[in-house]
Write an enzyme that holds these catalytic residues in place. Structure first.
Site, PDB file in Angstrom:
ATOM      1  N   GLY A   4      -0.117  -5.482   8.652  1.00 26.19           N
ATOM      2  CA  GLY A   4       1.237  -5.716   9.214  1.00 26.19           C
ATOM      3  C   GLY A   4       2.164  -6.033   8.129  1.00 26.19           C
ATOM      4  O   GLY A   4       3.194  -5.574   8.236  1.00 26.19           O
ATOM      5  N   CYS A   5       1.841  -6.783   7.110  1.00 20.53           N
ATOM      6  CA  CYS A   5       2.721  -7.079   6.025  1.00 20.53           C
ATOM      7  C   CYS A   5       2.916  -5.780   5.397  1.00 20.53           C
ATOM      8  O   CYS A   5       3.989  -5.531   4.620  1.00 20.53           O
ATOM      9  CB  CYS A   5       2.285  -8.430   5.371  1.00 20.53           C
ATOM     10  SG  CYS A   5       2.363  -9.834   6.156  1.00 20.53           S
ATOM     11  N   THR A   6       1.858  -5.108   4.923  1.00 19.42           N
ATOM     12  CA  THR A   6       1.878  -3.962   4.164  1.00 19.42           C
ATOM     13  C   THR A   6       2.882  -2.907   4.958  1.00 19.42           C
ATOM     14  O   THR A   6       3.623  -2.301   4.352  1.00 19.42           O
ATOM     15  CB  THR A   6       0.467  -3.179   3.903  1.00 19.42           C
ATOM     16  OG1 THR A   6      -0.292  -4.274   3.146  1.00 19.42           O
ATOM     17  CG2 THR A   6       0.552  -2.192   3.254  1.00 19.42           C
ATOM     18  N   LEU A  48       6.526  -4.242   4.653  1.00 23.45           N
ATOM     19  CA  LEU A  48       7.286  -3.916   3.249  1.00 23.45           C
ATOM     20  C   LEU A  48       7.314  -2.611   3.182  1.00 23.45           C
ATOM     21  O   LEU A  48       8.136  -1.927   1.946  1.00 23.45           O
ATOM     22  CB  LEU A  48       6.603  -4.811   2.044  1.00 23.45           C
ATOM     23  CG  LEU A  48       6.758  -6.296   2.606  1.00 23.45           C
ATOM     24  CD1 LEU A  48       5.948  -7.021   1.593  1.00 23.45           C
ATOM     25  CD2 LEU A  48       8.083  -6.555   2.597  1.00 23.45           C
TER      26      LEU A  48
END
Length: 151
Positions: free
Chosen positions: A43-45, A48
């Protein structure tokens, strides 16, 4: 969580691109703070990478984008290199920046909540949203505050 109209707290912290001192950015350009839970998670990848892929749109608006979480500088550097992030990932070990902005923790204790803030040229919160606001929503917030900018 801070709300639009509130003063953005100042901080100074290490990042993948050296020391970030918010005092030096205020009044110069819109600032996008992306509080994300963890390096190297799907999710963070994705979140960003959306910023990375829209880098030219942020640059056209003169916006500074900063990713923030509690991982170490080493972790941030590996994550940024692997994904090709050219914006700073700020080290918030201990969570002091997160607390300044009123960003809570997911499930109460595990990781910080995913939250995005846009700070205007006067140093006030112009946009604040938990979760994954779209790039379009973030850029629209920047456009809105730039239209208010005195010439």
């Amino acid at each position: 969580m801070l709300k639009p109209g509130e003063q953005a707290p100042l901080f100074r912290a290490d990042s993948t691109q050296g020391t970030i001192d918010l005092t030096n950015l205020l009044g110069q350009k819109p600032i996008v703070l992306i509080f994300y839970p963890m390096d190297e998670t799907p999710g963070c990848t994705k979140q960003l990478c959306a910023v990375r892929d829209s880098e030219s749109e942020y640059a056209e608006r003169g916006a500074a984008v900063l990713g923030v979480n509690s991982a170490s500088k080493d972790s941030h550097e590996k994550f940024a290199a692997k994904q090709g992030y050219r914006f700073p990932l700020v080290v918030d070990e201990g969570g002091s920046i997160r607390r300044l902005y009123g960003v809570g923790k997911s499930l109460g204790f595990l990781t910080q909540q995913r939250t995005v803030f846009v700070i205007d040229l006067e140093g006030r919160i112009a946009f604040a949203e938990k979760g994954l606001p779209s790039t379009e929503a973030i850029l629209a917030a920047i456009d809105s505050l730039l239209q208010k900018k005195p010439e």
